[in-house]
Design a protein around this motif. Structure first.
Motif: not given
Length: 329
Positions: A50-56, A75-79, A184-190, A192-199
């Motif tokens: 997802v696009s946005g500003h990196i919070q941490e 930053k997850p607020e928008k999502y 709704s499921e896409k919004a939930a996935l978006d 969730e995707d605000t947290l990037v994890v190691a693949p």
């Protein structure tokens, strides 16, 4: 005589040397060894979905991570707002679906009652219209009953049509529900995707950004090196590969750890490729560069080898060179 002896010795030496070289050339496949090998690991350009500003940012450049470890947070607020809005619409649509279903049940009960009433009225008319009693029944009463029966039949038909319309409305609402569910499921996935994890297990490279940086969906931010699978590309002379096959055991001697650590591997396939990094676009054919030499030297063919015993105390990094020996069967 001395000159002839010297010439004889020199010629013998030349031919003997040539014979040894020829013998080695013809039997080199008995000992497939190369010093032209290097470490290859899967390197991924890690990005956010997802696009946005990196919070941490939770990692540092060069840090080892395990699969699933948090890397950074957008930053997850928008999502969160988007998910809450779509979820509310979905929940409201579910309630509306229940209302339509309940209304259909009520209409079905009304239809059943109207049908029973119609059957009662038909029975009453049949009894009153019987020749044995019809003379004692005023004609106006029978005529009124006929009209009432027709009116009741219209009510029954109307209720049946109402049920058809309500069932169509229900189907339409169900389609809308599926659309809202997917949103709704896409919004939930978006969210969730605000947290990037190691693949996978690996380490971070080329991380030169900080909190507040902009992230564009699917555009690389830094490199992730996957250490779960490590490979060696060993470039052998083609004359060494006569007896080499997929599954052959391999001994790997990295120059960095030479004399201290030996790794083991396995040949991955029999498909040797030439100049594998150069291909013809569209047809994907390999380009084999052929040059005219006064002496025709054997080609170098890359053999792909998977390392079987990675050791965290002796880490193999991409580009490290090694000696490789293949134990042929």
């Amino acid at each position: 005589m001395k000159k002839i002896h010297k010439k004889f010795n020199f010629a013998t030496l030349i031919f003997a040397t040539g014979g040894v070289i020829a013998l080695g050339y013809l039997t080199t496949y008995w000992f497939p060894v190369t010093d032209n090998a290097f470490v290859v690991e899967n390197t991924t350009s890690l990005s956010s979905a997802v696009s946005g500003h990196i919070q941490e940012i939770y990692v540092q450049n060069g840090q080892n991570v395990k699969a699933g470890d948090p890397i950074l947070r957008i930053k997850p607020e928008k999502y969160k707002f988007e998910y809450s809005g779509v979820k509310a619409q979905y929940d409201q649509a579910l309630v509306g679906l229940q209302v339509i279903a309940a209304r259909i049940n009520v209409t079905k009960l009304d239809l059943k009652a109207a049908q029973d009433q119609l059957e009662r009225m038909k029975y009453e008319y049949k009894q009153k219209n019987d020749p044995a009693v019809s003379k004692g029944i005023p004609q106006i009463e029978l005529k009124t009953l006929e009209y009432n029966i027709k009116s009741q039949a219209d009510i029954v038909a109307s209720l049946a049509q109402q049920i058809v319309l309500e069932q169509t409305e229900l189907k339409q609402a169900q389609v809308g529900i599926q659309t809202l569910k997917a949103a709704s499921e896409k919004a939930a996935l978006d969210l969730e995707d605000t947290l990037v994890v190691a693949p996978a297990d690996g380490y971070i490279q080329n991380l030169y950004l900080g909190a507040g940086s902009s992230a564009v969906a699917h555009v690389g931010l830094f490199k992730f090196v996957d250490t779960a699978n490590t490979y060696i590309q060993a470039n052998f002379n083609e004359t060494d590969l006569a007896n080499v096959h997929a599954g052959d055991e391999v001994l790997i001697f990295p120059r960095t750890y030479f004399g201290r650590k030996v790794f083991h591997g396995v040949v991955m396939s029999d498909n040797w490729s030439v100049e594998r990094q150069h291909i013809i676009p569209l047809v994907e054919n390999q380009v084999i560069i052929s040059q005219n030499h006064w002496l025709n030297l054997p080609q170098r063919l890359p053999v792909q080898i998977k390392v079987l015993d990675n050791d965290k105390n002796y880490q193999l990094r991409p580009g490290m060179s090694a000696y490789v020996y293949i134990r042929t069967k």
